[in-house]
Motif scaffolding. Sequence first.
Motif, PDB file in Angstrom:
ATOM      1  N   ASP A   1      45.649  48.222  38.791  1.00 45.01           N
ATOM      2  CA  ASP A   1      45.842  46.435  38.866  1.00 45.01           C
ATOM      3  C   ASP A   1      44.029  46.438  38.826  1.00 45.01           C
ATOM      4  N   PRO A   2      43.512  46.354  37.922  1.00 45.02           N
ATOM      5  CA  PRO A   2      42.041  46.042  38.364  1.00 45.02           C
ATOM      6  C   PRO A   2      42.071  44.647  37.427  1.00 45.02           C
ATOM      7  N   PRO A   3      40.784  43.928  38.625  1.00 41.05           N
ATOM      8  CA  PRO A   3      40.814  42.736  38.787  1.00 41.05           C
ATOM      9  C   PRO A   3      40.380  41.485  37.020  1.00 41.05           C
ATOM     10  N   ILE A   4      39.945  42.732  35.893  1.00 44.63           N
ATOM     11  CA  ILE A   4      39.594  42.275  35.130  1.00 44.63           C
ATOM     12  C   ILE A   4      40.000  43.512  34.285  1.00 44.63           C
ATOM     13  N   ARG A   5      40.635  42.792  33.473  1.00 46.38           N
ATOM     14  CA  ARG A   5      41.625  43.494  32.825  1.00 46.38           C
ATOM     15  C   ARG A   5      41.056  44.717  31.657  1.00 46.38           C
ATOM     16  N   SER A   6      39.973  43.969  31.144  1.00 42.74           N
ATOM     17  CA  SER A   6      39.056  44.494  29.776  1.00 42.74           C
ATOM     18  C   SER A   6      37.105  44.520  30.176  1.00 42.74           C
ATOM     19  N   TYR A   7      37.245  45.171  30.971  1.00 49.36           N
ATOM     20  CA  TYR A   7      35.743  44.437  31.252  1.00 49.36           C
ATOM     21  C   TYR A   7      34.698  44.841  29.807  1.00 49.36           C
ATOM     22  N   GLN A   8      34.593  45.872  28.500  1.00 49.33           N
ATOM     23  CA  GLN A   8      34.181  44.951  27.781  1.00 49.33           C
ATOM     24  C   GLN A   8      34.359  44.154  27.059  1.00 49.33           C
ATOM     25  N   ARG A   9      35.651  44.196  27.234  1.00 45.67           N
ATOM     26  CA  ARG A   9      36.044  42.379  27.115  1.00 45.67           C
ATOM     27  C   ARG A   9      35.618  41.162  27.354  1.00 45.67           C
ATOM     28  N   ALA A  10      35.700  41.178  28.255  1.00 41.52           N
ATOM     29  CA  ALA A  10      34.828  40.485  29.740  1.00 41.52           C
ATOM     30  C   ALA A  10      33.351  40.432  29.173  1.00 41.52           C
ATOM     31  N   VAL A  11      32.438  41.262  29.114  1.00 41.82           N
ATOM     32  CA  VAL A  11      31.315  41.680  28.762  1.00 41.82           C
ATOM     33  C   VAL A  11      31.248  40.593  27.394  1.00 41.82           C
ATOM     34  N   ARG A  12      32.076  41.078  26.290  1.00 39.31           N
ATOM     35  CA  ARG A  12      31.471  39.797  25.158  1.00 39.31           C
ATOM     36  C   ARG A  12      31.705  38.933  25.273  1.00 39.31           C
ATOM     37  N   PHE A  13      32.918  38.343  25.780  1.00 36.88           N
ATOM     38  CA  PHE A  13      32.799  36.604  26.236  1.00 36.88           C
ATOM     39  C   PHE A  13      31.641  36.416  27.194  1.00 36.88           C
ATOM     40  N   ALA A  14      31.048  36.934  27.801  1.00 35.86           N
ATOM     41  CA  ALA A  14      29.923  36.536  28.063  1.00 35.86           C
ATOM     42  C   ALA A  14      29.139  36.813  27.312  1.00 35.86           C
ATOM     43  N   HIS A  15      28.740  37.241  26.657  1.00 36.78           N
ATOM     44  CA  HIS A  15      27.717  36.986  25.488  1.00 36.78           C
ATOM     45  C   HIS A  15      28.216  35.660  24.643  1.00 36.78           C
ATOM     46  N   GLU A  16      28.680  35.985  24.173  1.00 38.11           N
ATOM     47  CA  GLU A  16      29.084  35.432  23.014  1.00 38.11           C
ATOM     48  C   GLU A  16      28.701  33.473  24.663  1.00 38.11           C
ATOM     49  N   ARG A  17      28.753  32.951  25.199  1.00 35.57           N
ATOM     50  CA  ARG A  17      28.386  32.553  25.844  1.00 35.57           C
ATOM     51  C   ARG A  17      27.151  32.683  26.307  1.00 35.57           C
ATOM     52  N   GLY A  18      26.579  33.267  25.868  1.00 31.74           N
ATOM     53  CA  GLY A  18      24.500  33.342  25.837  1.00 31.74           C
ATOM     54  C   GLY A  18      24.548  33.990  27.190  1.00 31.74           C
ATOM     55  N   ILE A  19      25.694  34.271  27.863  1.00 27.26           N
ATOM     56  CA  ILE A  19      25.344  34.509  29.363  1.00 27.26           C
ATOM     57  C   ILE A  19      25.272  36.378  29.579  1.00 27.26           C
ATOM     58  N   ARG A  20      23.616  37.061  30.402  1.00 29.42           N
ATOM     59  CA  ARG A  20      23.291  37.951  29.898  1.00 29.42           C
ATOM     60  C   ARG A  20      23.973  38.693  31.006  1.00 29.42           C
ATOM     61  N   VAL A  21      24.548  39.864  30.740  1.00 31.05           N
ATOM     62  CA  VAL A  21      25.024  40.623  32.088  1.00 31.05           C
ATOM     63  C   VAL A  21      25.155  41.673  33.091  1.00 31.05           C
ATOM     64  N   THR A  22      24.695  42.005  34.228  1.00 30.78           N
ATOM     65  CA  THR A  22      24.338  42.541  34.929  1.00 30.78           C
ATOM     66  C   THR A  22      25.472  43.685  35.305  1.00 30.78           C
ATOM     67  N   ALA A  23      25.673  44.810  34.814  1.00 33.87           N
ATOM     68  CA  ALA A  23      26.968  45.911  36.283  1.00 33.87           C
ATOM     69  C   ALA A  23      26.089  45.805  37.254  1.00 33.87           C
ATOM     70  N   ARG A  24      26.829  46.039  38.570  1.00 27.91           N
ATOM     71  CA  ARG A  24      26.268  46.191  39.218  1.00 27.91           C
ATOM     72  C   ARG A  24      27.186  47.569  39.298  1.00 27.91           C
ATOM     73  N   VAL A  25      26.837  48.822  39.895  1.00 31.41           N
ATOM     74  CA  VAL A  25      27.040  49.793  40.341  1.00 31.41           C
ATOM     75  C   VAL A  25      27.203  50.482  41.497  1.00 31.41           C
ATOM     76  N   SER A  26      27.945  50.083  42.504  1.00 35.72           N
ATOM     77  CA  SER A  26      27.855  51.021  43.684  1.00 35.72           C
ATOM     78  C   SER A  26      27.827  52.644  44.055  1.00 35.72           C
ATOM     79  N   CYS A  27      27.272  53.012  44.268  1.00 33.43           N
ATOM     80  CA  CYS A  27      26.348  54.314  44.618  1.00 33.43           C
ATOM     81  C   CYS A  27      27.667  55.170  45.113  1.00 33.43           C
ATOM     82  N   PHE A  28      26.957  54.800  46.459  1.00 36.47           N
ATOM     83  CA  PHE A  28      27.942  56.097  47.778  1.00 36.47           C
ATOM     84  C   PHE A  28      27.862  55.320  48.454  1.00 36.47           C
ATOM     85  N   ASN A  29      28.572  54.377  48.453  1.00 30.99           N
ATOM     86  CA  ASN A  29      29.470  53.567  49.251  1.00 30.99           C
ATOM     87  C   ASN A  29      30.208  52.979  48.534  1.00 30.99           C
TER      88      ASN A  29
END
Length: 173
Positions: A1-29
């Motif tokens: 039950d992911p909060p974002i159904r399609s990460y790729q679609r969300a990135v594309r959606f943001a880019h279409e609106r001129g938004i720069r996307v930074t992916a936060r990756v939690s490493c060891f926690n």
Amino acid sequence: DPPIRSYQRAVRFAHERGIRVTARVSCFNDQLVSKHHASMGIKGVSGHQYRNGWLNPMDERAQAYVADLVREVIGFGVDEVQLDYVRFPVLGMKNIDFGLDTRKEPRAKVEVITKFVERIHAITHAHDVPLSLDVFGVIAFGKKVDIQNLGQDPAELSKHAEFLSAMVYPSHY
């Protein structure tokens, strides 16, 4: 039950609106992975697993998992990768066994984290994606004990990332 159904679609959606996307990756926690793959977690000196939500930064499988996440978000077209919790845990770590002799080699944790970041930077650099790191703000004071306990040496890490973001919290001071 992911909060974002399609990460790729969300990135594309943001880019279409001129938004720069930074992916936060939690490493060891990582609460979820440490729960379902306890063998990648932190062990005590007696060999028992700590159930504290942390993966062992020394564990090759944990490092490979994070590297795979980085490759995945790059494939989704993000503009930057930001690593968080790219350090050793420090709170509640009594009788922990990371498999390092920090008395003999005080900078052992620094070497582990620096090599890991260098490995991730090779991935991001190959795709022309900047790498940023969230670092514990206390390391900015330059105290050896903090740098060595966390494994975050800003002078070393800055060689393998485009940005360092000091995470400064009032509760730490």
